[in-house]
Design a protein around this motif. Structure first.
Motif, PDB file in Angstrom:
ATOM      1  N   VAL A 250       0.848  -1.196   0.000  1.00 17.92           N
ATOM      2  CA  VAL A 250       0.000   0.000   0.000  1.00 17.92           C
ATOM      3  C   VAL A 250       0.883   1.245   0.000  1.00 17.92           C
ATOM      4  N   THR A 251       0.663   2.122  -0.976  1.00 21.11           N
ATOM      5  CA  THR A 251       1.419   3.375  -1.054  1.00 21.11           C
ATOM      6  C   THR A 251       0.576   4.579  -0.670  1.00 21.11           C
ATOM      7  N   ALA A 339     -11.148  -4.096   1.066  1.00 19.41           N
ATOM      8  CA  ALA A 339     -10.333  -3.049   1.681  1.00 19.41           C
ATOM      9  C   ALA A 339     -10.842  -1.652   1.305  1.00 19.41           C
ATOM     10  N   ALA A 340     -11.187  -1.459   0.040  1.00 17.46           N
ATOM     11  CA  ALA A 340     -11.697  -0.161  -0.405  1.00 17.46           C
ATOM     12  C   ALA A 340     -13.034   0.167   0.270  1.00 17.46           C
ATOM     13  N   HIS A 341     -13.862  -0.852   0.477  1.00 19.75           N
ATOM     14  CA  HIS A 341     -15.139  -0.623   1.146  1.00 19.75           C
ATOM     15  C   HIS A 341     -14.926  -0.242   2.608  1.00 19.75           C
ATOM     16  N   GLU A 342     -13.902  -0.816   3.247  1.00 21.67           N
ATOM     17  CA  GLU A 342     -13.594  -0.447   4.625  1.00 21.67           C
ATOM     18  C   GLU A 342     -13.127   1.002   4.697  1.00 21.67           C
ATOM     19  N   VAL A 343     -12.376   1.440   3.692  1.00 20.45           N
ATOM     20  CA  VAL A 343     -11.941   2.833   3.631  1.00 20.45           C
ATOM     21  C   VAL A 343     -13.158   3.750   3.504  1.00 20.45           C
ATOM     22  N   PRO A 363      -5.480   1.108  12.356  1.00 17.13           N
ATOM     23  CA  PRO A 363      -5.479  -0.353  12.519  1.00 17.13           C
ATOM     24  C   PRO A 363      -6.629  -1.066  11.811  1.00 17.13           C
ATOM     25  N   VAL A 364      -7.840  -0.472  11.860  1.00 18.81           N
ATOM     26  CA  VAL A 364      -8.991  -1.150  11.260  1.00 18.81           C
ATOM     27  C   VAL A 364      -8.826  -1.292   9.747  1.00 18.81           C
ATOM     28  N   ILE A 365      -8.230  -0.271   9.102  1.00 16.85           N
ATOM     29  CA  ILE A 365      -7.992  -0.342   7.660  1.00 16.85           C
ATOM     30  C   ILE A 365      -6.778  -1.216   7.372  1.00 16.85           C
ATOM     31  N   GLU A 366      -5.759  -1.095   8.202  1.00 14.30           N
ATOM     32  CA  GLU A 366      -4.549  -1.881   8.026  1.00 14.30           C
ATOM     33  C   GLU A 366      -4.847  -3.378   8.082  1.00 14.30           C
ATOM     34  N   PHE A 367      -5.744  -3.757   8.982  1.00 10.99           N
ATOM     35  CA  PHE A 367      -6.100  -5.169   9.136  1.00 10.99           C
ATOM     36  C   PHE A 367      -6.768  -5.702   7.872  1.00 10.99           C
ATOM     37  N   VAL A 368      -7.691  -4.925   7.296  1.00 11.09           N
ATOM     38  CA  VAL A 368      -8.394  -5.365   6.085  1.00 11.09           C
ATOM     39  C   VAL A 368      -7.435  -5.423   4.900  1.00 11.09           C
TER      40      VAL A 368
END
Length: 380
Positions: A250-251, A339-343, A363-368
């Motif tokens: 991820v960048t 992951a995009a939906h979590e964002v 953390p919540v996004i990092e985990f997904v």
């Protein structure tokens, strides 16, 4: 509709509403000329990057083309539904309303919500008479549409909606009314907004009833109406974009909210935003992935005609695609885009737009992101 009726006959073209120097709508002029609802509708229309020839659009067809077939479908849809029609459960699960309200509507539609009438059928010594009006049995129909307070709330919180005596006779009719609202002045693609508003109203009535029974709350129609309107006006569409390098790392992660719009339009807006980000970051070889199948099909088929709601978005995306050395649009299933939906969900709870880079990702996004592509992030 102009605020001042005298302006109805004043020569004014759409081009007068543009701010040519900044390539955007002249918001100040639009708010001066139009009521708030019409002003917001105008401001939500995307502008093309390059001038396009005007054309007539038949808004009752997704392609914008008039046909006898589309007219027939509209006339059939406006015919009264049979009293014996089934509850459109699939339409409920696909509706653009919060999940908690879907469950509430499902419980109402299956008559499993704990009204006093239902409780009296299952438990002894339960008086089925409505505690609120003390006149009839508290059924779903009475609570949500027969109680004088609920009828007043429908009128004040739901665009002046007046209930026909024969409109709701069973608990199933409640769900049909919410999911298939009466014909209105809104365009067909915006009718989901009526369903959303009606769903909020149903939830508010249930909350009001419980607060009165269990917390001795006082009835305040104005407060309840404002509560519904606040939830409706604060509902927004969230956009989420994740960028990875060729190793899957991820960048960058971008998120923001925009005004409420149809789902298809939100998906197209997200894709346009992603390609704008790639251009701004000076990337040369890019692959865009997403689960918006309708958008990606039109991007990969140059001879197809996109839905008129997203045609400007699609044209702008194709125009920007020429800026890259190589570009590819790839559709993926929703499960592969978690992951995009979590964002996007994270963006809904954020006050401002945000951007994260590897090292400061929540953390919540990092985990997904880790679950989506295990090698993309090293956890510390």
């Amino acid at each position: 509709m102009p605020k001042d009726e005298s302006l109805t006959h004043t020569p004014l073209s759409v081009s007068h509403l543009f701010d040519a120097s900044n390539h955007c709508w002249n918001a100040r002029l639009i708010h001066q000329l139009f009521d708030e609802v019409f002003a917001q509708a105008i401001l939500s229309i995307p502008l093309p990057y390059h001038p396009k020839q005007d054309k007539l659009i038949w808004i009752l067809d997704s392609k914008g083309r008039f046909s006898v077939k589309s007219t027939y479908r509209v006339s059939i849809a406006q015919e009264p539904q049979s009293d014996h029609s089934d509850v459109p459960w699939m339409k409920l699960w696909k509706a653009r309303i919060p999940e908690r309200i879907k469950m509430l509507l499902w419980r109402i539609g299956t008559n499993s919500i704990p009204t006093k009438e239902n409780l009296s059928c299952r438990l002894e010594h339960i008086d089925p008479v409505c505690t609120l009006c003390k006149s009839v049995s508290e059924s779903c129909v009475h609570l949500f549409f027969g109680w004088h307070i609920s009828r007043a709330l429908w009128y004040t919180a739901c665009w002046g909606f007046r209930l026909d005596q024969n409109m709701v006779q069973t608990f199933e009719d409640i769900i049909k009314l919410v999911l298939e609202p009466p014909v209105s002045t809104l365009p067909s693609y915006d009718k989901w907004l009526i369903t959303l508003n009606m769903a909020f109203t149903v939830e508010e009535i249930w909350h009001l009833r419980n607060n009165i029974l269990f917390q001795d709350a006082h009835i305040d129609i104005s407060k309840s109406s404002k509560s519904v309107m606040s939830r409706f006006s604060n509902t927004a569409t969230a956009l989420g974009v994740i960028a990875r390098n060729h190793k899957g790392e991820v960048t960058g992660i971008w998120g923001r909210c925009r005004s409420l719009c149809p789902p298809l339009q939100a998906e197209a807006a997200t894709l346009l935003w992603a390609i704008e980000i790639a251009k701004r970051e000076h990337w040369h070889h890019v692959v865009f992935e997403g689960d918006a199948k309708a958008c990606f099909e039109h991007l990969s088929q140059s001879d197809s005609t996109p839905d008129w709601l997203i045609s400007t978005f699609i044209n702008n995306i194709l125009g920007l695609a020429l800026c890259f050395s190589s570009v590819k649009f790839s559709w993926v299933r929703r499960v592969g885009n978690s992951a995009a939906h979590e964002v996007a969900r994270f963006a809904l709870s954020s006050i401002q737009s945000f951007i994260f880079h590897n090292g400061n990702i929540p953390p919540v996004i990092e985990f997904v992101c880790k679950a989506d592509y295990p090698a993309c992030i090293s956890f510390s």
